[in-house]
Scaffold this active site. Structure first.
Site, PDB file in Angstrom:
ATOM      1  CB  CYS A 176      -3.690   3.598  -1.553  1.00  0.00           C
ATOM      2  SG  CYS A 176      -5.025   4.998  -1.223  1.00  0.00           S
ATOM      3  CG  HIS A 207      -1.851   0.953   1.470  1.00  0.00           C
ATOM      4  ND1 HIS A 207      -1.761   2.217   1.750  1.00  0.00           N
ATOM      5  CD2 HIS A 207      -3.375   0.938   1.155  1.00  0.00           C
ATOM      6  CE1 HIS A 207      -2.741   2.941   1.968  1.00  0.00           C
ATOM      7  NE2 HIS A 207      -3.774   2.148   1.655  1.00  0.00           N
ATOM      8  CG  ASP A 240       0.985  -2.526   5.989  1.00  0.00           C
ATOM      9  OD1 ASP A 240      -0.167  -2.647   6.917  1.00  0.00           O
ATOM     10  OD2 ASP A 240       0.652  -1.962   4.964  1.00  0.00           O
ATOM     11  CD  GLN A 246      -6.568  -4.452   3.774  1.00  0.00           C
ATOM     12  OE1 GLN A 246      -7.617  -5.189   3.809  1.00  0.00           O
ATOM     13  NE2 GLN A 246      -6.775  -3.353   3.732  1.00  0.00           N
ATOM     14  CE  LYS A 297      -6.999  -0.418   6.159  1.00  0.00           C
ATOM     15  NZ  LYS A 297      -8.108   0.207   5.013  1.00  0.00           N
TER      16      LYS A 297
END
Lengths: 418, 149
Positions: free
Chosen positions: A376, A135, A212, A215, A238
């Site tokens: 993104c 991202h 990261d 997600q 999220k």
């Protein structure tokens, strides 16, 4: 356990009862454009269960005060709730609470690492390797760092399926590499990266790894002790929590060695014009009044997820993804973008030559919320030579009926454009 | 569906699929690049201007049906128009896509632009419809890159 986070979470049900879970999400029960809402944009942000909304309301209605300073009852309660939330996050991550830094979201967590960990260490000619799956929030902070230090950001390639090319990544991990930044799950393609193998490659060369988890955390969770990474970032919103709160987990030794990145109240031990001493970790990184209610809401979300059980959620979502994949591919002209070995949360697709933006407008009028655009993640779009894709993303409350509604709406779009 | 068919009128679908004036322009005197960061739309607009009059306008790039149709219709309409006339047409177009047909008293002035009368029902698509116009204005004003954000 703080009183504000001890919500009556749903009793763990086996098998997974999606209808009961859906009932706990107020926003799902509405009509848009005169049609029942079909929310397939959970990778952008999830809807919030009643337990989270109530925890935030209760905090403001009953416990609201500033933390870490007042001696009065409300301040004590607020501090207990805030630190209780940190403990809940630590349990979710299998981490030490002192390694849990509250931030605004995964983006801020990555920026914190870039500025506080990266900046003092990087010199001209050094390299930060990021994967093509990232991202923008796991690319641009490193580019800013590179611009400030003379270092270079080096992209690691992906194959036509949207999987990392491990052999190529291994070749890139040379002696100049000072950090590897990799996502757990791609927000644009749904690729689950082989973190264990990736981290092993980096660790064998002494290269710190930032993961990261924006997600990944909602679908796969994480055990940071088992993971072996150095940094893990995720966002509350999220993961059924509120916006504005997220977490940076970092190894204690890194946090101890890293300088503060913002100055202010709460992050200091004492201040004078001669000498200021900083607070201990993690407070050293939490300047100013934190998002206390946000932390309380995040803890309620993690409690909610824990009560259902991430494995049950993951199994439900995986089954739904398989159904959705088959249903989309049965529509003439539909092409999936990214066919990774393992997928979580997300399906990216194209319908004939209908532009994804047109598609999203048309299905929205059937009540179906999907995302269209570059998500993104423009380097992924460039890799596939696309300007945009349509993306349907799923969460614990998604159902086969949602998939059917999407398919019907896509047929309507095809008809309009035929 | 009626709002959708207002947006995606036959003329728009036709221009979106088979855009007119699509492709590079030989002997262009000015050009500009238009970007819509929201959806990744990317448009390059080239014009040939002589004595303050647009002799020709063509475009290339990628975009949704609305942005392609808008560029297609616009490049046809501005031929033979002065910069001042183009600006007046833009003002009419802008009023139409943001306020709807009721926002402009002179329906005659809309001409072919009237097919964009459904855009105002879709606030997120106003930028798609406007991208070509903003890019054209940039080209005529000598600003090479314009962005809808």
């Amino acid at each position: 356990m703080s009183t504000t986070t001890a919500n009556r979470a749903p009793a763990a049900a086996a098998p997974f009862d999606v209808a009961a879970r859906r009932a706990e999400f107020p926003a799902l029960h509405q009509q848009v454009h005169g049609k029942p809402l079909v929310y397939l944009d959970s990778a952008a942000t999830t809807q919030k269960p009643r337990a989270v909304i109530d925890a935030i309301s209760r905090f403001y209605e009953r416990d609201n005060a500033n933390v870490h300073r007042g001696v009065h009852a409300l301040s004590e309660r607020a501090t207990k709730a805030f630190e209780g939330a940190r403990a809940t996050v630590a349990r979710f991550l299998n981490a030490d609470p002192r390694e849990v830094v509250f931030v605004r979201g995964a983006t801020e967590a990555i920026n914190l690492v870039a500025q506080s960990f990266g900046r003092p260490r990087l010199q001209a000619g050094d390299e930060v390797v990021v994967t093509t799956l990232e991202h923008h929030s796991n690319i641009v902070p490193w580019q800013l760092l590179a611009a400030a230090t003379g270092a270079r950001v080096v992209p690691a390639p992906i194959d036509d399926a949207g999987d990392l090319e491990l052999a190529a990544l291994e070749r890139l991990l040379g002696p100049k590499v000072k950090l590897l930044a990799v996502t757990q799950v791609s927000n644009a393609l749904g690729t689950v990266t082989p973190l264990e193998a990736v981290i092993a490659l980096a660790r064998a060369r002494g290269i710190p790894v930032l993961v990261d988890g924006a997600q990944g955390a909602p679908h796969l969770g994480v055990d940071v002790k088992a993971l072996g990474a150095d940094f893990y970032a995720f966002s509350g919103h999220k993961l059924y929590g509120p916006t504005g709160i997220g977490v940076l987990w970092a190894r204690r030794e890194h946090l101890e060695a890293m300088p503060p990145w913002q100055g202010g109240g709460d992050m200091i031990r004492s201040v004078s014009f001669e000498k200021t001493t900083f607070n201990e970790v993690p407070y050293k990184f939490e300047a100013g009044t934190p998002d206390i209610a946000g932390a309380v809401g995040l803890a309620a979300a993690l409690d909610y997820v824990a009560a259902i059980g991430l494995p049950a959620i993951a199994a439900h979502e995986a089954g739904l993804l398989r159904e959705a994949e088959a249903a989309l591919l049965a529509i003439p002209g539909v092409r999936l973008v990214g066919t990774p070995r393992q997928r979580a949360g997300v399906l990216s697709f194209l319908v004939g030559d209908i532009h994804p933006h047109d598609l999203a407008t048309i299905v929205d009028r059937q009540g179906v919320a999907i995302r269209a655009g570059h998500h993104c993640a423009q380097p992924i779009m460039q890799r596939f030579k696309l300007a945009a894709t349509a993306r349907a993303s799923f969460a614990l409350y998604s159902t086969p009926a949602d998939v059917e509604a999407l398919v019907r709406a896509l047929h309507a779009a095809i008809k309009l454009f035929s | 569906m009626s709002e959708l068919t207002d947006l995606y009128q036959e003329v728009i679908l036709d221009h979106g699929k088979k855009p007119r004036n699509f492709g590079p322009l030989e002997g262009a005197t000015a050009s500009a690049e238009g970007l819509n960061p929201l959806c990744g739309d990317h448009l390059i607009l080239q014009v040939k201007v002589a004595d303050g009059t647009v002799l020709e306008a063509r475009f290339t790039g990628t975009g949704c049906a609305i942005s392609r149709a808008s560029a297609s219709v616009m490049t046809g309409l501005v031929k033979g128009k002065t910069a001042a006339e183009v600006e007046a047409m833009f003002q009419v177009f802008h009023a139409l896509v943001t306020g709807g047909p009721g926002a402009h008293p002179d329906l005659e002035a809309l001409g072919k632009l009237a097919v964009f009368g459904g855009v105002h029902e879709f606030p997120t698509r106003v930028k798609c419809a406007s991208l070509a116009w903003h890019t054209l204005r940039s080209a005529l004003q000598g600003t090479p890159i314009t962005s809808t954000e």
